[in-house]
Motif scaffolding. Sequence first.
Motif, PDB file in Angstrom:
ATOM      1  N   LEU A  67      -1.106  15.371  -2.804  1.00 26.22           N
ATOM      2  CA  LEU A  67      -0.257  16.306  -3.422  1.00 26.22           C
ATOM      3  C   LEU A  67       0.451  17.295  -2.445  1.00 26.22           C
ATOM      4  O   LEU A  67       1.373  18.039  -2.594  1.00 26.22           O
ATOM      5  N   SER A  68      -0.391  17.437  -1.441  1.00 27.95           N
ATOM      6  CA  SER A  68       0.036  18.533  -0.150  1.00 27.95           C
ATOM      7  C   SER A  68       0.515  17.619   0.783  1.00 27.95           C
ATOM      8  O   SER A  68       0.931  18.543   2.029  1.00 27.95           O
ATOM      9  N   SER A  69       0.587  16.343   0.961  1.00 30.95           N
ATOM     10  CA  SER A  69       1.208  15.655   2.068  1.00 30.95           C
ATOM     11  C   SER A  69       2.394  14.905   1.418  1.00 30.95           C
ATOM     12  O   SER A  69       2.810  13.626   1.884  1.00 30.95           O
ATOM     13  N   TRP A  70       3.295  15.325   0.155  1.00 26.36           N
ATOM     14  CA  TRP A  70       3.951  14.667  -0.227  1.00 26.36           C
ATOM     15  C   TRP A  70       5.163  14.053   0.406  1.00 26.36           C
ATOM     16  O   TRP A  70       5.537  12.927   0.223  1.00 26.36           O
ATOM     17  N   ASP A  71       5.638  15.012   1.318  1.00 20.82           N
ATOM     18  CA  ASP A  71       6.733  14.549   2.109  1.00 20.82           C
ATOM     19  C   ASP A  71       6.486  13.232   3.291  1.00 20.82           C
ATOM     20  O   ASP A  71       7.053  12.238   3.418  1.00 20.82           O
ATOM     21  N   ALA A  72       5.125  13.317   3.646  1.00 23.03           N
ATOM     22  CA  ALA A  72       4.733  12.428   4.596  1.00 23.03           C
ATOM     23  C   ALA A  72       4.443  11.051   3.769  1.00 23.03           C
ATOM     24  O   ALA A  72       4.649   9.938   4.152  1.00 23.03           O
ATOM     25  N   LEU A  73       3.909  11.059   2.403  1.00 24.02           N
ATOM     26  CA  LEU A  73       3.936   9.912   1.684  1.00 24.02           C
ATOM     27  C   LEU A  73       5.275   9.229   1.289  1.00 24.02           C
ATOM     28  O   LEU A  73       5.213   8.094   1.523  1.00 24.02           O
ATOM     29  N   LEU A  74       6.396   9.933   1.076  1.00 27.97           N
ATOM     30  CA  LEU A  74       7.513   9.504   0.943  1.00 27.97           C
ATOM     31  C   LEU A  74       8.128   8.691   2.027  1.00 27.97           C
ATOM     32  O   LEU A  74       8.700   7.666   1.936  1.00 27.97           O
ATOM     33  N   ASP A  75       7.847   9.380   3.240  1.00 27.97           N
ATOM     34  CA  ASP A  75       8.240   8.846   4.193  1.00 27.97           C
ATOM     35  C   ASP A  75       7.665   7.423   4.892  1.00 27.97           C
ATOM     36  O   ASP A  75       8.207   6.321   5.104  1.00 27.97           O
ATOM     37  N   TYR A  76       6.129   7.443   4.414  1.00 25.92           N
ATOM     38  CA  TYR A  76       5.342   6.224   4.603  1.00 25.92           C
ATOM     39  C   TYR A  76       5.823   5.050   3.762  1.00 25.92           C
ATOM     40  O   TYR A  76       6.322   3.820   4.013  1.00 25.92           O
ATOM     41  N   CYS A  77       6.317   5.518   2.333  1.00 21.79           N
ATOM     42  CA  CYS A  77       6.744   4.265   1.463  1.00 21.79           C
ATOM     43  C   CYS A  77       8.230   3.769   1.685  1.00 21.79           C
ATOM     44  O   CYS A  77       8.232   2.595   1.871  1.00 21.79           O
ATOM     45  N   GLN A  78       8.729   4.822   2.303  1.00 26.09           N
ATOM     46  CA  GLN A  78      10.165   4.390   2.785  1.00 26.09           C
ATOM     47  C   GLN A  78      10.348   3.240   3.709  1.00 26.09           C
ATOM     48  O   GLN A  78      10.796   2.451   3.914  1.00 26.09           O
ATOM     49  N   SER A  79       9.304   3.628   4.654  1.00 30.64           N
ATOM     50  CA  SER A  79       9.241   2.853   6.087  1.00 30.64           C
ATOM     51  C   SER A  79       8.593   1.608   5.725  1.00 30.64           C
ATOM     52  O   SER A  79       9.102   0.508   6.208  1.00 30.64           O
ATOM     53  N   ALA A  80       7.690   1.404   4.814  1.00 26.81           N
ATOM     54  CA  ALA A  80       6.890   0.091   4.273  1.00 26.81           C
ATOM     55  C   ALA A  80       7.556  -0.639   3.554  1.00 26.81           C
ATOM     56  O   ALA A  80       7.647  -1.908   3.523  1.00 26.81           O
ATOM     57  N   MET A  81       8.791  -0.029   2.629  1.00 24.73           N
ATOM     58  CA  MET A  81       9.186  -0.923   1.526  1.00 24.73           C
ATOM     59  C   MET A  81      10.905  -0.963   1.316  1.00 24.73           C
ATOM     60  O   MET A  81      11.282  -1.685   0.962  1.00 24.73           O
ATOM     61  N   ALA A  82      11.272   0.010   1.964  1.00 29.25           N
ATOM     62  CA  ALA A  82      12.795   0.334   1.884  1.00 29.25           C
ATOM     63  C   ALA A  82      13.809  -0.934   1.976  1.00 29.25           C
ATOM     64  O   ALA A  82      14.709  -1.097   1.752  1.00 29.25           O
ATOM     65  N   HIS A  83      13.073  -1.715   3.315  1.00 33.35           N
ATOM     66  CA  HIS A  83      14.099  -2.809   3.613  1.00 33.35           C
ATOM     67  C   HIS A  83      13.447  -4.042   3.472  1.00 33.35           C
ATOM     68  O   HIS A  83      13.901  -5.160   4.207  1.00 33.35           O
ATOM     69  N   ARG A  84      12.731  -4.293   2.424  1.00 29.17           N
ATOM     70  CA  ARG A  84      12.168  -5.578   2.237  1.00 29.17           C
ATOM     71  C   ARG A  84      13.225  -6.415   1.192  1.00 29.17           C
ATOM     72  O   ARG A  84      13.973  -5.703   0.463  1.00 29.17           O
ATOM     73  N   ASP A  85      13.160  -7.786   1.451  1.00 30.03           N
ATOM     74  CA  ASP A  85      14.314  -8.571   0.686  1.00 30.03           C
ATOM     75  C   ASP A  85      13.593  -8.931  -0.742  1.00 30.03           C
ATOM     76  O   ASP A  85      14.478  -9.123  -1.499  1.00 30.03           O
ATOM     77  N   LEU A  86      12.224  -8.601  -0.898  1.00 25.22           N
ATOM     78  CA  LEU A  86      11.724  -8.966  -2.298  1.00 25.22           C
ATOM     79  C   LEU A  86      10.882  -7.665  -2.686  1.00 25.22           C
ATOM     80  O   LEU A  86      10.639  -6.792  -1.855  1.00 25.22           O
ATOM     81  N   GLU A  87      10.848  -7.670  -4.195  1.00 23.38           N
ATOM     82  CA  GLU A  87      10.398  -6.648  -4.888  1.00 23.38           C
ATOM     83  C   GLU A  87       8.853  -6.588  -4.317  1.00 23.38           C
ATOM     84  O   GLU A  87       8.226  -7.916  -4.370  1.00 23.38           O
ATOM     85  N   GLN A  88       8.031  -5.452  -4.044  1.00 19.99           N
ATOM     86  CA  GLN A  88       6.807  -5.492  -3.957  1.00 19.99           C
ATOM     87  C   GLN A  88       6.347  -4.232  -4.780  1.00 19.99           C
ATOM     88  O   GLN A  88       6.956  -3.335  -5.008  1.00 19.99           O
ATOM     89  N   PHE A  89       5.093  -4.326  -5.392  1.00 23.31           N
ATOM     90  CA  PHE A  89       4.248  -3.378  -6.096  1.00 23.31           C
ATOM     91  C   PHE A  89       3.149  -2.998  -5.425  1.00 23.31           C
ATOM     92  O   PHE A  89       2.306  -3.980  -5.153  1.00 23.31           O
ATOM     93  N   ARG A  90       2.738  -1.944  -5.293  1.00 19.17           N
ATOM     94  CA  ARG A  90       1.640  -1.487  -4.413  1.00 19.17           C
ATOM     95  C   ARG A  90       1.239  -0.086  -5.205  1.00 19.17           C
ATOM     96  O   ARG A  90       1.840   0.364  -6.089  1.00 19.17           O
ATOM     97  N   ILE A  91      -0.187   0.059  -5.014  1.00 21.02           N
ATOM     98  CA  ILE A  91      -0.890   1.125  -5.595  1.00 21.02           C
ATOM     99  C   ILE A  91      -1.490   2.074  -4.782  1.00 21.02           C
ATOM    100  O   ILE A  91      -2.049   1.522  -3.752  1.00 21.02           O
ATOM    101  N   LEU A  92      -1.361   3.278  -4.829  1.00 25.35           N
ATOM    102  CA  LEU A  92      -2.227   4.138  -3.999  1.00 25.35           C
ATOM    103  C   LEU A  92      -3.457   4.931  -4.715  1.00 25.35           C
ATOM    104  O   LEU A  92      -3.034   5.292  -5.851  1.00 25.35           O
ATOM    105  N   PHE A  93      -4.513   4.703  -4.218  1.00 25.42           N
ATOM    106  CA  PHE A  93      -5.853   5.013  -5.023  1.00 25.42           C
ATOM    107  C   PHE A  93      -6.240   6.270  -4.593  1.00 25.42           C
ATOM    108  O   PHE A  93      -6.265   6.447  -3.409  1.00 25.42           O
TER     109      PHE A  93
END
Length: 260
Positions: A139-165
């Motif tokens: 919750l104090s690293s929210w911008d870094a989290l959004l950057d990570y999710c964009q990097s890992a998933m934004a350009h994929r050709d298929l839908e992917q579902f992931r969970i952060l625990f």
Amino acid sequence: MTRLRQRFEEQRLPGFEFDPGTPCRPAMPPAREPERVEDHRKAHRQRLRQRFTEGGAAAVPDYELLEMVLYRAIRRGDTKPLAKRLLKAFGDLNHVLAAAPARLKDVQGVGDAVVFELKLIEAIGHRMARAKVLKKPILSSWDALLDYCQSAMAHRDLEQFRILFLDRKNVLIADEEQQTGTVDHVPVYPREVVKRALELNASALILVHNHPSGDPTPSQADVDMTYAIRDAADVLNIVIHDHLVIGKSATLSFRSEGYL
């Protein structure tokens, strides 16, 4: 006179010996030696490396960065045409690195060695982005989290579902891909989500999935699935902090939009 003409015609000047019955052909220019071509390419690679070393990434455009990535896969030869073909086929460097191996191989000149290098660079980039959020309060690293999710998933050709625990202090303890689906659907099973949270002793979750279409607007199926997971998690006092939908250039937060 005839005898003098014959003697003159029979005289051959040095270096001009030829058979009079053989028709003259224009001299062909000598072929360029392969060694000279390869020396030129080596010099080009060295200049490019030097420019990058001295000026950093800002000193070279995307196609030249990709050129240098391809050096390890293609030891000899010019990698510039292939780099430009890849960028033309996929649009930008992010899409090249995120492209599926089968689609990469549709590009002329791409084989297993090229695919390996591209996927290696992609994996390193993801690890670097994840390192900024793993084992840290999310919750104090929210911008870094959004950057990570964009990097890992934004350009994929298929839908992917992931969970952060997350643990009780909202520190990220695990990041796992649960399912990969089609271009517009990914199957998610609430029971499996909650089961995995219990195995990891997680106290909270952040759900993440991407929309290959580029539009992060959630569908009704996305909303229904989120509520089904929330209801199953509530029974075990597991909090759903958010559900992020990753588009090409934007991320939608269920909590920010009032869905949670």
